[in-house]
Design a protein around this motif. Structure first.
Motif, PDB file in Angstrom:
ATOM      1  N   GLN A 125      38.186 -25.384  56.652  1.00 14.30           N
ATOM      2  CA  GLN A 125      38.019 -26.836  56.670  1.00 14.30           C
ATOM      3  C   GLN A 125      36.720 -27.224  57.361  1.00 14.30           C
ATOM      4  O   GLN A 125      36.492 -26.892  58.530  1.00 14.30           O
ATOM      5  CB  GLN A 125      39.199 -27.503  57.386  1.00 14.30           C
ATOM      6  CG  GLN A 125      39.215 -29.019  57.259  1.00 14.30           C
ATOM      7  CD  GLN A 125      40.518 -29.621  57.749  1.00 14.30           C
ATOM      8  OE1 GLN A 125      41.405 -28.907  58.192  1.00 14.30           O
ATOM      9  NE2 GLN A 125      40.630 -30.938  57.671  1.00 14.30           N
ATOM     10  N   ILE A 126      35.854 -27.931  56.631  1.00 19.44           N
ATOM     11  CA  ILE A 126      34.611 -28.491  57.167  1.00 19.44           C
ATOM     12  C   ILE A 126      34.367 -29.826  56.477  1.00 19.44           C
ATOM     13  O   ILE A 126      34.999 -30.129  55.466  1.00 19.44           O
ATOM     14  CB  ILE A 126      33.400 -27.552  56.946  1.00 19.44           C
ATOM     15  CG1 ILE A 126      33.166 -27.330  55.431  1.00 19.44           C
ATOM     16  CG2 ILE A 126      33.545 -26.239  57.681  1.00 19.44           C
ATOM     17  CD1 ILE A 126      31.868 -26.589  55.122  1.00 19.44           C
ATOM     18  N   PRO A 127      33.449 -30.650  56.967  1.00 18.92           N
ATOM     19  CA  PRO A 127      33.158 -31.931  56.310  1.00 18.92           C
ATOM     20  C   PRO A 127      32.546 -31.720  54.929  1.00 18.92           C
ATOM     21  O   PRO A 127      32.104 -30.621  54.569  1.00 18.92           O
ATOM     22  CB  PRO A 127      32.171 -32.611  57.270  1.00 18.92           C
ATOM     23  CG  PRO A 127      32.352 -31.922  58.570  1.00 18.92           C
ATOM     24  CD  PRO A 127      32.747 -30.515  58.248  1.00 18.92           C
ATOM     25  N   SER A 128      32.498 -32.781  54.140  1.00 21.77           N
ATOM     26  CA  SER A 128      31.888 -32.724  52.817  1.00 21.77           C
ATOM     27  C   SER A 128      30.394 -32.455  52.928  1.00 21.77           C
ATOM     28  O   SER A 128      29.776 -32.654  53.989  1.00 21.77           O
ATOM     29  CB  SER A 128      32.118 -34.038  52.080  1.00 21.77           C
ATOM     30  OG  SER A 128      31.399 -35.084  52.719  1.00 21.77           O
ATOM     31  N   VAL A 129      29.809 -32.014  51.841  1.00 23.82           N
ATOM     32  CA  VAL A 129      28.373 -31.715  51.827  1.00 23.82           C
ATOM     33  C   VAL A 129      27.561 -32.960  52.166  1.00 23.82           C
ATOM     34  O   VAL A 129      26.586 -32.908  52.919  1.00 23.82           O
ATOM     35  CB  VAL A 129      27.956 -31.155  50.455  1.00 23.82           C
ATOM     36  CG1 VAL A 129      26.431 -31.004  50.364  1.00 23.82           C
ATOM     37  CG2 VAL A 129      28.626 -29.818  50.190  1.00 23.82           C
ATOM     38  N   ARG A 130      27.956 -34.111  51.648  1.00 25.80           N
ATOM     39  CA  ARG A 130      27.243 -35.373  51.928  1.00 25.80           C
ATOM     40  C   ARG A 130      27.212 -35.652  53.421  1.00 25.80           C
ATOM     41  O   ARG A 130      26.177 -36.016  53.982  1.00 25.80           O
ATOM     42  CB  ARG A 130      27.920 -36.530  51.198  1.00 25.80           C
ATOM     43  CG  ARG A 130      27.619 -36.644  49.733  1.00 25.80           C
ATOM     44  CD  ARG A 130      26.237 -37.256  49.477  1.00 25.80           C
ATOM     45  NE  ARG A 130      25.200 -36.242  49.384  1.00 25.80           N
ATOM     46  CZ  ARG A 130      23.907 -36.507  49.448  1.00 25.80           C
ATOM     47  NH1 ARG A 130      23.489 -37.732  49.648  1.00 25.80           N
ATOM     48  NH2 ARG A 130      23.025 -35.539  49.347  1.00 25.80           N
ATOM     49  N   LYS A 131      28.359 -35.479  54.082  1.00 28.38           N
ATOM     50  CA  LYS A 131      28.423 -35.736  55.520  1.00 28.38           C
ATOM     51  C   LYS A 131      27.636 -34.693  56.302  1.00 28.38           C
ATOM     52  O   LYS A 131      26.995 -35.013  57.310  1.00 28.38           O
ATOM     53  CB  LYS A 131      29.874 -35.767  55.977  1.00 28.38           C
ATOM     54  CG  LYS A 131      30.645 -36.979  55.476  1.00 28.38           C
ATOM     55  CD  LYS A 131      32.073 -36.988  55.999  1.00 28.38           C
ATOM     56  CE  LYS A 131      32.805 -38.235  55.523  1.00 28.38           C
ATOM     57  NZ  LYS A 131      34.221 -38.263  56.007  1.00 28.38           N
ATOM     58  N   MET A 132      27.679 -33.443  55.828  1.00 26.64           N
ATOM     59  CA  MET A 132      26.906 -32.400  56.514  1.00 26.64           C
ATOM     60  C   MET A 132      25.419 -32.694  56.457  1.00 26.64           C
ATOM     61  O   MET A 132      24.686 -32.507  57.438  1.00 26.64           O
ATOM     62  CB  MET A 132      27.187 -31.036  55.880  1.00 26.64           C
ATOM     63  CG  MET A 132      28.535 -30.434  56.244  1.00 26.64           C
ATOM     64  SD  MET A 132      28.652 -28.688  55.777  1.00 26.64           S
ATOM     65  CE  MET A 132      28.475 -28.772  54.021  1.00 26.64           C
ATOM     66  N   LEU A 133      24.946 -33.168  55.298  1.00 22.16           N
ATOM     67  CA  LEU A 133      23.515 -33.424  55.140  1.00 22.16           C
ATOM     68  C   LEU A 133      23.067 -34.665  55.893  1.00 22.16           C
ATOM     69  O   LEU A 133      21.864 -34.852  56.127  1.00 22.16           O
ATOM     70  CB  LEU A 133      23.184 -33.566  53.652  1.00 22.16           C
ATOM     71  CG  LEU A 133      23.373 -32.300  52.805  1.00 22.16           C
ATOM     72  CD1 LEU A 133      23.106 -32.591  51.335  1.00 22.16           C
ATOM     73  CD2 LEU A 133      22.466 -31.174  53.289  1.00 22.16           C
ATOM     74  N   ASP A 134      24.012 -35.525  56.281  1.00 21.89           N
ATOM     75  CA  ASP A 134      23.656 -36.710  57.065  1.00 21.89           C
ATOM     76  C   ASP A 134      23.488 -36.394  58.540  1.00 21.89           C
ATOM     77  O   ASP A 134      23.035 -37.242  59.317  1.00 21.89           O
ATOM     78  CB  ASP A 134      24.733 -37.797  56.902  1.00 21.89           C
ATOM     79  CG  ASP A 134      24.695 -38.430  55.515  1.00 21.89           C
ATOM     80  OD1 ASP A 134      23.632 -38.326  54.861  1.00 21.89           O
ATOM     81  OD2 ASP A 134      25.718 -39.000  55.092  1.00 21.89           O
ATOM     82  N   LYS A 135      23.866 -35.175  58.920  1.00 24.60           N
ATOM     83  CA  LYS A 135      23.762 -34.761  60.317  1.00 24.60           C
ATOM     84  C   LYS A 135      22.828 -33.564  60.431  1.00 24.60           C
ATOM     85  O   LYS A 135      22.636 -32.815  59.468  1.00 24.60           O
ATOM     86  CB  LYS A 135      25.146 -34.394  60.862  1.00 24.60           C
ATOM     87  CG  LYS A 135      26.149 -35.544  60.853  1.00 24.60           C
ATOM     88  CD  LYS A 135      27.499 -35.071  61.361  1.00 24.60           C
ATOM     89  CE  LYS A 135      28.512 -36.212  61.350  1.00 24.60           C
ATOM     90  NZ  LYS A 135      29.856 -35.768  61.836  1.00 24.60           N
TER      91      LYS A 135
END
Length: 654
Positions: free
Chosen positions: A489-499
């Protein structure tokens, strides 16, 4: 195209027919010697039957009609009509009015014009008039019949528009006198004679669907509902029909937009279906009843699981068609990397030994081109034809045909064995048009073999309920179990790229795979995420060759080659590489595995990139997502189920 409509009456019965070469029809019906000679040359029974007069009465409409209109009249002709001429006039004018679909002035003018010119409406060609003799044709009866026989043989198993049939016959040197340019007028008489003798079926490329009982009842009450049209080549219905002014028939003619790239299929256009000859049919019957090998030939070198599956399919083929009038289906449910191509070799061999023809169809051109040399090596004595857009073998006929699924539109009941590869893949999956094409290319007594690692749910249900004959191949050729995906379980790719940075668990497992020397597939759902993720991974792993690709990447083929050659270690990609790519010693990371674009079939296919090599059969697979979904759980269940079956049957070598 315009054709001549006529009615032929024998005794108290009559039938309406339309013709692309009326002079052939007149000779056939009104000259008994011509008819007998044509039947003899084409291998048909020469008996006309006791109830058939030597010279039937023939009544023809006085001018050519649009093909679509003539075909509707012929279909609705009442065989017991008494006043044939008047009945023909009423039926033609009624179909014209129905075709217009309205009662406006234009429709009225058209009916009045027909009625004014054709109050007589027909020309009697019966006994009272001169009987046409074979000698009055440009060629003697046996010459025309020989040309008809050759044309029917060349077109057997095909479904072609008139322009395509002309091109095929020209390529074979059967379109007219040697050295002469091909012309429709030169081939139409031979095609019409073959149709009269049942060797070809001529029809409209777009025609009305069969009428429901309620519609027929409403029509008897005087209603004129507009018929629903269907493309006879691709099966598309009214929703895909468009109308445009047509110079060929002089009316607003419907055409099919669904298969437009294969040539325009239209209401007044001719579709030619090549039917099996009586001799061919008898040969097929003998083949169906002849014994087939119950075990695959040892020379194919199959593993125990492959051999068992092939033996089951050969037994199914040998069982014969029984009373069915549609091709029988058999499903190969084989895991990714099971060696499906090798398993169909014994089936093709059995088909060829019976004198049959085999077809292998796959959705993608690159797979067709890859299969071509393998099939030619496996069957060096067989004539192999490879068909795709732009193929140079377009009009050739072979013992084995390889084709993209779109090429199947040009065939009709032409094959004894039809193998459809990747039935779950784009563009075949969920495309009713391509499925229609695949169903109609197999002979009624033939067998359809369906290949898939991830069959659609409806096929899985049919197999489970015993309605679909099938066999499972639960293990790969190297006889190791399939890698079971691990869910993280990890955040979505969109959320990962926002950080800044990437999740620690993902980086840790990527590093582990790189350290063990694996090639890494990193799958994402959105094309827009490929390049940003590549940049983020390059910063995280400096010194590692990392790249990305998608369907919009013009350099995709070169990157895949570099990835295979280890010039690229980590490749970020979309589902464009979910199948058809084998890279030794690979690990698979699927990001956004909980996304809507990844169903269980896609997840299984992507997971199938790992563990394909016998030197690294236990590759690693990870499902990364923010939630656990039904698709992920279904994919894992199916993979574990295959491993259990393989273990229970003793197929695993450890």
């Amino acid at each position: 195209m315009r054709v001549l409509l006529y009615v032929v009456q024998s005794g108290s019965r009559s039938r309406a027919i339309w013709s692309i070469a009326p002079e052939v029809d007149w000779a056939y019906w009104l000259d008994r010697d011509f008819r007998q000679e044509a039947k003899r040359v084409m291998g048909c029974s020469v008996s006309d039957g006791k109830a058939t007069p030597d010279v039937p009465v023939v009544i023809a409409w006085s001018e050519p009609l649009p093909l679509g209109l003539a075909e509707r009249v012929a279909e609705r002709w009442p065989g017991d009509a008494e006043e044939i001429g008047e009945a023909l006039r009423r039926l033609v004018l009624g179909v014209v009015a129905e075709r217009e679909g309205r009662e406006g002035s234009e429709a009225g003018e058209r009916r009045e014009g027909l009625e004014g010119r054709d109050r007589r409406g027909w020309a009697a060609l019966g006994r009272a008039q001169q009987v046409y003799r074979a000698s009055e044709l440009c060629e003697e009866a046996h010459v025309l019949a020989a040309r008809a026989h050759r044309a029917a043989s060349l077109l057997q198993g095909r479904a072609l528009l008139s322009s395509e049939a002309l091109a095929l016959l020209e390529a074979a040197g059967a379109a007219g006198p040697a050295g002469a340019a091909a012309a429709w007028s030169a081939v139409a008489p031979a095609l019409q004679l073959a149709a009269l003798l049942g060797r070809l079926r001529l029809g409209g490329a777009v025609a009305p669907e069969p009428q429901p009982r309620l519609l027929r009842w409403l029509r008897r009450l005087g209603a004129r509902p507009r018929p629903r049209l269907r493309c006879q080549r691709c099966g598309s219905g009214t929703a895909r029909m468009r109308r445009t002014a047509c110079a060929a028939c002089g009316s607003a003619c419907a055409y099919c937009e669904a298969c437009l790239t294969m040539g325009r299929s239209r209401e007044c256009g001719l579709l030619i279906l090549g039917m099996p000859s009586s001799g061919a049919a008898a040969g097929a019957t003998r083949a169906a009843s002849s014994p087939a090998p119950s075990e695959p030939a040892p020379s194919w070198g199959l593993s125990p699981a492959q051999a068992a599956a092939t033996a089951a399919a050969l037994g199914f083929m040998a069982a014969g068609p029984g009373r069915t009038t549609i091709p029988r289906r058999f499903l190969f449910w084989a895991v990714t990397g099971a060696g499906k191509t090798e398993m169909i070799f014994p089936l093709i061999e059995a088909c060829l030994q019976r004198g049959g023809r085999a077809l292998i169809a796959t959705p993608r051109r690159d797979v067709v081109l890859e299969l071509d040399p393998r099939i030619r090596r496996a069957f060096p004595k067989a004539a192999v034809v490879t068909l795709y857009g732009g193929s140079e073998q377009r009009w050739e006929q072979g013992d084995i045909t390889l084709a993209t699924t779109h090429q199947l539109f040009r065939f009709h009941r032409g094959f004894d064995l039809v193998v459809i590869d990747e039935i779950d893949a784009f563009p075949y999956h969920n495309d009713a048009m391509l499925q229609f094409a695949a169903d109609k290319v197999c002979k009624p007594e033939g067998v359809n073999i369906l290949l898939s690692a991830t069959p659609p749910a409806e096929l899985r249900r049919a197999a489970a309920l015993g309605r679909l004959a099938h066999v499972r191949v639960p293990v790969r050729f190297h006889r190791h179990s399939l890698p079971v995906p691990v869910q993280r379980q990890i955040p979505s790719v969109r959320k990962m790229l926002d950080k800044p940075g990437l999740p620690g668990d993902l980086l840790k497992r990527l590093r582990h795979s790189l350290d063990r020397g694996a090639q890494l597939f990193v799958f994402v759902q959105q094309i827009r995420d490929v390049d940003p993720l590549v940049e983020r991974l390059r910063r995280a792993f400096p010194g590692i060759a990392i790249d990305g690709t998608s369907s919009k990447d013009p350099d995709r083929a070169r990157k895949v080659i570099r990835f295979r050659d280890r010039g690229i270690r980590l490749l970020v990609t979309t589902t464009i590489l979910e199948r058809g790519v084998t890279v030794p010693m690979s690990d698979v990371f699927i990001l956004d595995a909980d996304g809507k674009l990844f169903d269980d079939a896609s997840l299984i296919q992507m997971a199938g990139r790992a563990g394909r090599s016998k030197d690294d059969p236990a590759g690693l697979v990870y499902f990364y997502g923010s939630a656990r979904t039904h698709s992920q759980q279904s994919a894992i269940r199916q993979i574990r189920s295959m491993n259990r079956i393989a273990r229970r049957n003793g197929y695993l070598n450890h």
